[in-house]
Every structure is written in structure tokens, then in C-alpha cells.
Design a protein around this motif. Structure first.
Motif, PDB file in Angstrom:
ATOM      1  N   VAL A 229       6.477  41.566  77.670  1.00  0.00           N
ATOM      2  CA  VAL A 229       5.954  40.524  78.552  1.00  0.00           C
ATOM      3  C   VAL A 229       6.392  39.147  78.073  1.00  0.00           C
ATOM      4  CG1 VAL A 229       3.838  39.418  79.407  1.00  0.00           C
ATOM      5  CG2 VAL A 229       3.988  41.917  79.248  1.00  0.00           C
ATOM      6  N   ASP A 230       6.295  38.925  76.762  1.00  0.00           N
ATOM      7  CA  ASP A 230       6.664  37.633  76.176  1.00  0.00           C
ATOM      8  C   ASP A 230       7.318  37.887  74.822  1.00  0.00           C
ATOM      9  OD1 ASP A 230       6.907  35.145  75.040  1.00  0.00           O
ATOM     10  OD2 ASP A 230       4.884  34.482  75.535  1.00  0.00           O
ATOM     11  N   PRO A 231       8.639  37.731  74.723  1.00  0.00           N
ATOM     12  CA  PRO A 231       9.334  37.989  73.455  1.00  0.00           C
ATOM     13  C   PRO A 231       8.806  37.180  72.284  1.00  0.00           C
ATOM     14  CG  PRO A 231      10.901  37.759  75.258  1.00  0.00           C
ATOM     15  CD  PRO A 231       9.564  37.358  75.805  1.00  0.00           C
ATOM     16  N   ALA A 232       8.094  36.092  72.570  1.00  0.00           N
ATOM     17  CA  ALA A 232       7.557  35.260  71.495  1.00  0.00           C
ATOM     18  C   ALA A 232       6.190  35.727  71.015  1.00  0.00           C
ATOM     19  CB  ALA A 232       7.476  33.802  71.955  1.00  0.00           C
ATOM     20  N   ALA A 233       5.629  36.749  71.641  1.00  0.00           N
ATOM     21  CA  ALA A 233       4.319  37.259  71.214  1.00  0.00           C
ATOM     22  C   ALA A 233       4.393  37.742  69.772  1.00  0.00           C
ATOM     23  CB  ALA A 233       3.882  38.392  72.134  1.00  0.00           C
ATOM     24  N   ARG A 234       3.316  37.499  69.033  1.00  0.00           N
ATOM     25  CA  ARG A 234       3.298  37.812  67.607  1.00  0.00           C
ATOM     26  C   ARG A 234       2.268  38.897  67.297  1.00  0.00           C
ATOM     27  NH1 ARG A 234       4.121  32.055  64.416  1.00  0.00           N
ATOM     28  NH2 ARG A 234       6.021  31.434  65.534  1.00  0.00           N
TER      29      ARG A 234
ATOM     30  N   PRO B 299      11.263  39.132  63.799  1.00  0.00           N
ATOM     31  CA  PRO B 299      10.607  38.004  63.120  1.00  0.00           C
ATOM     32  C   PRO B 299       9.189  37.730  63.609  1.00  0.00           C
ATOM     33  CG  PRO B 299      12.159  37.202  64.750  1.00  0.00           C
ATOM     34  CD  PRO B 299      12.357  38.686  64.685  1.00  0.00           C
ATOM     35  N   ASN B 300       8.807  38.308  64.750  1.00  0.00           N
ATOM     36  CA  ASN B 300       7.492  38.039  65.322  1.00  0.00           C
ATOM     37  C   ASN B 300       6.505  39.176  65.126  1.00  0.00           C
ATOM     38  OD1 ASN B 300       8.104  35.458  66.239  1.00  0.00           O
ATOM     39  ND2 ASN B 300       8.956  36.208  68.153  1.00  0.00           N
ATOM     40  N   ALA B 301       6.827  40.105  64.250  1.00  0.00           N
ATOM     41  CA  ALA B 301       5.904  41.218  63.969  1.00  0.00           C
ATOM     42  C   ALA B 301       6.052  41.617  62.510  1.00  0.00           C
ATOM     43  CB  ALA B 301       6.192  42.405  64.881  1.00  0.00           C
TER      44      ALA B 301
END
Length: 270
Positions: A96-101, A123-125
Motif C-alpha cells: 500500500v505504501d512502500p514507506a511503511a515501517r 531499510p523500512n523493516a
């Protein structure tokens, strides 16, 4: 698969079954050992339809994450995340949002090791090895503080994990400690085994799990509801996993009566 996998940490006892690897097996995963599969056979005999129960619990997790995304949440703390299988939280959220962490937390070495493998280029997980009952070790972990902004809403996920906390423990106190650091607009999503509807089957399942590294402690609906005391439950409230905002009839499968696991999502209003 071959036992043991060459990446499994050396200190893993492959002869003592774990709940994370049992759940992986029930979801048709590959990161389980002979002892886990032997336990699974006894588990399925004690609780008929166990694979459906596991599948419906996993489906609830996905729908809860999508609901939180619709509510504007873009960061998640998934405690008791288990061994990653299809439909991981970061896959759902980042689609949904590649920037979600996402910060995953588990105390099972195989779950952590496999998570590290699949997240090494993301990098976001991230994942940390810690226990639900030691909130400070999770909340103050460097990866948690680096990736999550506690001044903004967070989706706190505790799906299928609190039933490993003994009944005599201060379960509500653990939840309160996590809630204390959440910004208003955050959400808590949980699911939990209950013996309310099938006490005999649950008693048999509890006895089976007594011989694993992770004994299970079912709670009543009222006891489960207490964990949401500081949160505003969203519709439909506390219900069996299959009935929490199903997207389509076929998602429920042939038996919607599976009510061995209750689920709910609550909003923290501050």
C-alpha cells in the motif's frame, strides 16, 4: 526440507517443539522440524480444524493491517510475529505504501533468523529478538527507536501471542506499558485462544502444548476484553477471527463456526 537448515542458530534445540514453528507448519510453511511436526499431529487431533484456525488467524492479521492503513497508520510494531510466511505485515503494508515501517519482535531464534534473512535488503523493516513480557527491552531497543516515531500513530500488533502469557501474570499491565508510549490515533490489534465455546477441545490442546517450549493459556472473552480496557474497540468489537470484517464470503472458508480464537482491534484516543 532438510533438518536442520544450515542458517539455523547453533543454540536452537530442534528436538523441543516451539509454537512459532508449529504455527508455520499449520500454515504450510517450511521452517519447522520433525519435533514440531510431531507436535502438530497431536495438536490437530486435539483441535480438529487446526489448519483452518491458523489460516483464519493469519487472515485476520492481514485485514487488521489493511484497516490500520486505511486509518492512516504507516508504522507497525508486530510483537510475537513468528516465522514469516506469505502475507507478512511488511508485505501487506508496503504494498500500500512502500514507506511503511515495520518492527517485528519474537523470542524464537528460528523466527528471528529467518526474518533477518528476508529483511536484510529492506531499510523500512527490521526484527529484534525479545519477549512480550519485557516491554522495556522492546520499546528501548535501538532498532525500534530508529525505525518507529512514537510521536505519531503506531499499529501495535499482538496477534496470537498473549495466550502464551500465564493467567497469573499481569497481562493487562503489559498492555498498559505499551499503551503508555503510543500516540493518540494508534491502534492495538490482538487475537487470543479461548475455551469459552469448546472447553474439552481446548483442554486437550492445552495438554498437548504443555510438552512444548510454549504452553498455552486460553482466556475467556471477558479476560480478553480486559486487555483492551484503555482502547476504544472498533466495530465489530470482539468476535471470532473469521467474523472480524471479512472481505468476501469465500474468505471464511467452509466453516465460519471456528471460534477458538477471538480477535479485536482498539483505538487509543489519548
Amino acid at each position: 526440507m532438510t533438518d536442520p537448515l544450515n542458517w539455523v542458530p547453533e543454540d536452537v534445540d530442534v528436538d523441543t517443539p516451539s509454537a512459532a514453528r508449529l504455527y508455520d507448519y499449520l500454515l504450510d510453511g517450511s521452517y519447522n522440524f520433525e519435533a514440531d511436526r510431531a507436535l502438530a499431529a497431536r495438536f490437530m487431533a486435539a483441535l480438529p480444524g487446526s489448519r483452518d484456525v491458523a489460516r483464519l488467524n493469519r487472515a485476520f492479521l492481514r485485514r487488521a493491517v489493511l484497516f490500520l492503513l486505511e486509518a492512516g497508520v504507516r508504522q507497525f510494531l508486530d510483537i510475537g510475529s513468528g516465522i514469516p510466511t506469505a502475507g507478512n505485515v511488511h508485505e501487506v503494508a508496503q504494498h500500500v505504501d512502500p514507506a511503511a515501517r515495520v518492527v517485528y519482535v519474537d523470542n524464537e531464534p528460528v523466527a528471528v533468523a529467518h526474518s533477518q534473512l528476508i529483511l536484510e535488503d529492506n531499510p523500512n523493516a527490521t526484527v529484534i529478538k525479545a519477549d512480550l513480557t519485557e516491554p522495556e527491552s522492546i520499546l528501548h531497543a535501538e532498532p525500534t527507536r530508529q525505525l518507529l516515531d512514537f510521536s505519531r500513530p503506531i499499529g501495535l500488533l499482538m496477534v496470537g501471542v498473549f495466550h502464551f502469557v500465564p493467567l497469573e501474570a499481569d497481562a493487562a499491565g503489559f498492555v498498559r506499558r505499551y499503551r503508555e508510549v503510543l500516540a493518540p490515533g494508534s491502534y492495538l490489534a490482538m487475537s487470543h485462544f479461548t475455551a469459552d465455546s469448546k472447553p474439552a477441545e481446548m483442554a486437550s490442546m492445552v495438554e498437548v502444548m504443555r510438552h512444548s517450549a510454549n504452553p498455552i493459556h486460553p482466556r475467556s472473552r471477558a479476560q480478553f476484553a480486559e486487555l483492551f480496557a484503555d482502547f476504544e474497540l472498533v466495530e465489530p468489537g470482539i468476535v471470532p477471527t473469521a467474523l472480524w470484517r471479512p472481505e468476501a464470503p469465500e474468505e471464511l472458508g467452509p466453516d465460519v463456526a471456528h471460534d477458538e480464537i477471538l480477535a479485536g482491534v482498539g483505538r487509543w484516543t489519548g
